[in-house]
Design an enzyme around this catalytic site. Structure first.
Site, PDB file in Angstrom:
ATOM      1  N   LYS A  59       0.891  -1.276   0.228  1.00  0.00           N
ATOM      2  CA  LYS A  59      -0.469  -0.234  -0.003  1.00  0.00           C
ATOM      3  C   LYS A  59       0.804   0.792   0.028  1.00  0.00           C
ATOM      4  O   LYS A  59       0.539   2.284  -0.723  1.00  0.00           O
ATOM      5  CB  LYS A  59      -0.846   0.239   1.048  1.00  0.00           C
ATOM      6  CG  LYS A  59      -1.960  -1.132   1.293  1.00  0.00           C
ATOM      7  CD  LYS A  59      -2.597  -1.545   2.185  1.00  0.00           C
ATOM      8  CE  LYS A  59      -3.346  -2.745   2.154  1.00  0.00           C
ATOM      9  NZ  LYS A  59      -3.857  -3.615   3.848  1.00  0.00           N
ATOM     10  N   GLN A 103      -4.990  -1.962   9.372  1.00  0.00           N
ATOM     11  CA  GLN A 103      -4.996  -3.562   8.904  1.00  0.00           C
ATOM     12  C   GLN A 103      -5.260  -4.520   9.987  1.00  0.00           C
ATOM     13  O   GLN A 103      -4.878  -4.563  10.910  1.00  0.00           O
ATOM     14  CB  GLN A 103      -3.493  -3.297   8.638  1.00  0.00           C
ATOM     15  CG  GLN A 103      -3.111  -4.309   7.791  1.00  0.00           C
ATOM     16  CD  GLN A 103      -3.610  -4.698   6.607  1.00  0.00           C
ATOM     17  OE1 GLN A 103      -3.188  -3.774   5.469  1.00  0.00           O
ATOM     18  NE2 GLN A 103      -4.157  -5.687   5.857  1.00  0.00           N
ATOM     19  N   ASP A 126     -11.453   1.354   3.220  1.00  0.00           N
ATOM     20  CA  ASP A 126     -11.919  -0.017   3.249  1.00  0.00           C
ATOM     21  C   ASP A 126     -13.226  -0.716   2.826  1.00  0.00           C
ATOM     22  O   ASP A 126     -13.517  -2.108   2.522  1.00  0.00           O
ATOM     23  CB  ASP A 126     -11.360  -0.923   4.275  1.00  0.00           C
ATOM     24  CG  ASP A 126     -10.180  -1.990   3.953  1.00  0.00           C
ATOM     25  OD1 ASP A 126      -9.957  -1.998   2.646  1.00  0.00           O
ATOM     26  OD2 ASP A 126      -9.767  -2.085   4.528  1.00  0.00           O
TER      27      ASP A 126
END
Ligand code: NAP
Length: 290
Positions: A59, A103, A126
């Site tokens: 990322k 994460q 997300d």
């Protein structure tokens, strides 16, 4: 970008498509910067899970390539839920931060559902905040979680029309199966979602015009489970003892039957990160009323 492999299937080249998406986003990012807007993405990682470290690095590299500012918050595995939520609130309030990602996985003593809920739905790149999940179900503009979003982008790019098609998804996770089900339903597919308790799985998959495997079991989908001419999307990432990555589909045999197929690696995986970057730019634009 279209090329045939041996006999039948056209390989859907996720690596190349992701490169194209990132290159378009780089231009968008430059345009934003010309207006004095600097997109910024914050990642929170708790503990030091080796796979998470790899994903976070990917990322950060994508941000560098596109020109998005990247901020990393690595927290000790012993952090309390209160401390995690405090950091999320701080990032929510920080006007210079446009997108936030937590994460996963996080240590078991922490409540990930609460953490996802606390990430502002406007910065939830997300797509895991229940507000954004609900908006997706209602077919409203939202942040779509990145793996399903990447698959939808592949369908679009390869002119694979979903309307009226029998689309079967194996896997009902919150990050892949369920949001993909909503995306495909919104595009008028007839969606069947299967899981570990599904009976007569093969009967269902053999009826699929489009078959998506998101199971986490290497080579689980064999050629006898696939209808002649089906589109086959392999989401699986299974790391063998030799560190080799295998998908959920028996690629070598299924490619002889399918009309389109995604490889692993180089299929869905690269698209996930590209669509995350797409969401960061979208969040930045939304927050600046562009
Ligand atoms: P997950 O949360 O473990 O879900 C797996 C799903 O598969 C569950 O719904 C499970 O059913 C179902 N399943 C397991 N065994 C089955 C069987 N024998 N028959 C039918 N269904 C079965 O996994 P996930 O997070 O969705 O990920 C799935 C795979 O995709 C993994 O390999 C993961 O690494 C990969 N992945 C790739 C990307 C990418 O960017 N390419 C992104 C995310 C995930 P139950 O619900 O009944 O348990």
């Amino acid at each position: 970008m279209l090329y045939r492999i041996e006999t039948m299937a056209i390989m859907i080249d996720g690596k190349e498509l992701a490169r194209k998406v990132r290159s378009d986003l780089k231009i968008e990012c430059e345009n934003l910067k010309a207006k004095g807007i600097n997109p910024k993405f914050a990642v929170i990682m708790v503990g030091d899970d080796p796979a998470s470290k790899v994903y976070v690095r990917t990322k950060s590299k994508a941000c560098d390539e596109i020109g998005v500012e990247y901020e990393e918050h690595i927290l000790d595995a012993s952090i309390t839920q209160k401390e995690l939520i405090e950091l999320i609130h701080k990032l929510n309030e920080d006007k210079s931060v446009n997108g936030i990602l937590l994460q996963s996985p996080i240590p078991k003593h922490l409540d990930i559902d609460e953490a996802f809920r606390e990430i502002s739905y406007e910065k939830d790149v997300d797509g895991f905040n229940p507000i954004n999940v609900g908006k997706l179900l209602l077919n409203q503009d939202t942040f779509i979680s990145c793996t399903p979003f990447g698959i939808m982008k592949m369908f679009e790019e390869y002119h694979i029309d979903l309307e009226g098609k029998n689309l079967v998804i194996i896997g009902r996770s919150n990050i892949v199966g369920k949001p993909l089900m909503a995306c495909c339903l919104n595009k008028h597919a007839t969606v069947t979602i299967c899981h570990s308790r599904t009976k007569e799985l093969k009967e269902k998959t053999r009826n699929a015009d489009i078959l998506v495997a998101a199971i986490g079991k290497p080579n689980y989908v064999t050629a006898d489970m696939v209808k002649e001419g089906a589109v086959v999307i392999d989401v699986g990432i299974n790391r063998g003892k030799d560190k080799k990555i295998t998908g959920d589909v028996d690629f070598e045999n299924v490619k002889e039957k399918a009309s389109y197929i995604t490889p692993v690696p180089g299929g869905v995986g690269p698209m996930t990160v590209a669509m995350l970057m797409n969401n960061v730019i979208k969040a930045t634009k939304n927050q600046n009323n562009i």
